[in-house]
Design an enzyme around this catalytic site. Structure first.
Site, short mmCIF file in Angstrom:
data_model
loop_
_atom_site.label_atom_id
_atom_site.label_comp_id
_atom_site.label_asym_id
_atom_site.label_seq_id
_atom_site.Cartn_x
_atom_site.Cartn_y
_atom_site.Cartn_z
CD GLU A 78 -1.15 -2.15 2.40
OE1 GLU A 78 -0.03 -2.64 2.13
OE2 GLU A 78 -1.80 -2.48 3.41
CB CYS A 109 -0.63 0.64 5.25
SG CYS A 109 0.91 -0.19 4.76
#
Length: 181
Positions: A78, A109
Site C-alpha cells: 500500500e 499503511c
C-alpha cells in the site's frame, strides 16, 4: 454485548461501508492479486495493491510487498503504491482515488492512507493480527482524524486469504525440510 456495541453503541462500525464493490474495484483487485502472486514468487508475503482514479478507472500505480527484497520495513504494498501514485500525479493528495489491496492495511499503511487523503479503500482478506481498518484497530474510521475514507471490505476475501495461507503453508514446509537437512 459485542465490543462494537460497547464502543460505538451499535453492532456495525460507523464509516465502514457494507456496499458492494464496483466493477472497477473488482478489476483492480484482479490486478492486485496478480501483483501479490509476483511478490510471492520473489519471496515476499503475497500482498498486492493498486491505486486508481475513482472516476476514470485509470491505474496510477501498483505494487507488491518488498520488505524482504529491499530489506525495508516500510516496503508494504500500500505504501509503495501510494508513493508511486502521488509521484505520477505530482500531488500528495489522492482524495479522488481508490486504493485496492489484497490484505487489510496495518497501522502504518492506514496512517499513510489518512495522510494522503485517499478517497476510498477496498481490501480483500481481514488481518486479525495487524489490521487497522476493522480487525484490530479502526484507524480509517477514527473520528478524531481529519480524514476518513470510504472503506469496502471482504472483496475477493477467500482468494486473497488462500493466497496468503498457501504462501505461509509452503514456507513452513520449506523450513521443516531445511531443518531436517
Amino acid at each position: 454485548m459485542s465490543w462494537l456495541r460497547r464502543l460505538f453503541g451499535r453492532d456495525d462500525q460507523p464509516g465502514l461501508a457494507r456496499a458492494q464493490p464496483t466493477q472497477l474495484d473488482l478489476n483492480a483487485m484482479t490486478d492486485a492479486l496478480a501483483v501479490a502472486r509476483d511478490a510471492a514468487v520473489a519471496g515476499e508475503v503475497p500482498v498486492g495493491s493498486v491505486v486508481y482514479e475513482t472516476s476514470t478507472g485509470r491505474t496510477l500505480a501498483s505494487a507488491g510487498n518488498t520488505r524482504e527484497t529491499k530489506a525495508d520495513p516500510t516496503g508494504h504494498a500500500e505504501l509503495t503504491a501510494i508513493r508511486e501514485a502521488c509521484k505520477e500525479r505530482g500531488d500528495w493528495r489522492l482524495s479522488d482515488c481508490t486504493l485496492v489491496v489484497t490484505l487489510e492495511p496495518c497501522v502504518m499503511c492506514a496512517g499513510v492512507i489518512v495522510n494522503a487523503r485517499v478517497g476510498r479503500v477496498v481490501y480483500g482478506a481481514s488481518d486479525p493480527k495487524a489490521g487497522a481498518c476493522e480487525s484490530l484497530y479502526t484507524v480509517l474510521n477514527d473520528p478524531r482524524l481529519n480524514h476518513r475514507p470510504e472503506v469496502i471490505t471482504g472483496v475477493c476475501a477467500a482468494e486473497c486469504g488462500e493466497l496468503l495461507s498457501a504462501f505461509f503453508r509452503d514456507l513452513r514446509v520449506r523450513k521443516r525440510r531445511e531443518t531436517r537437512a
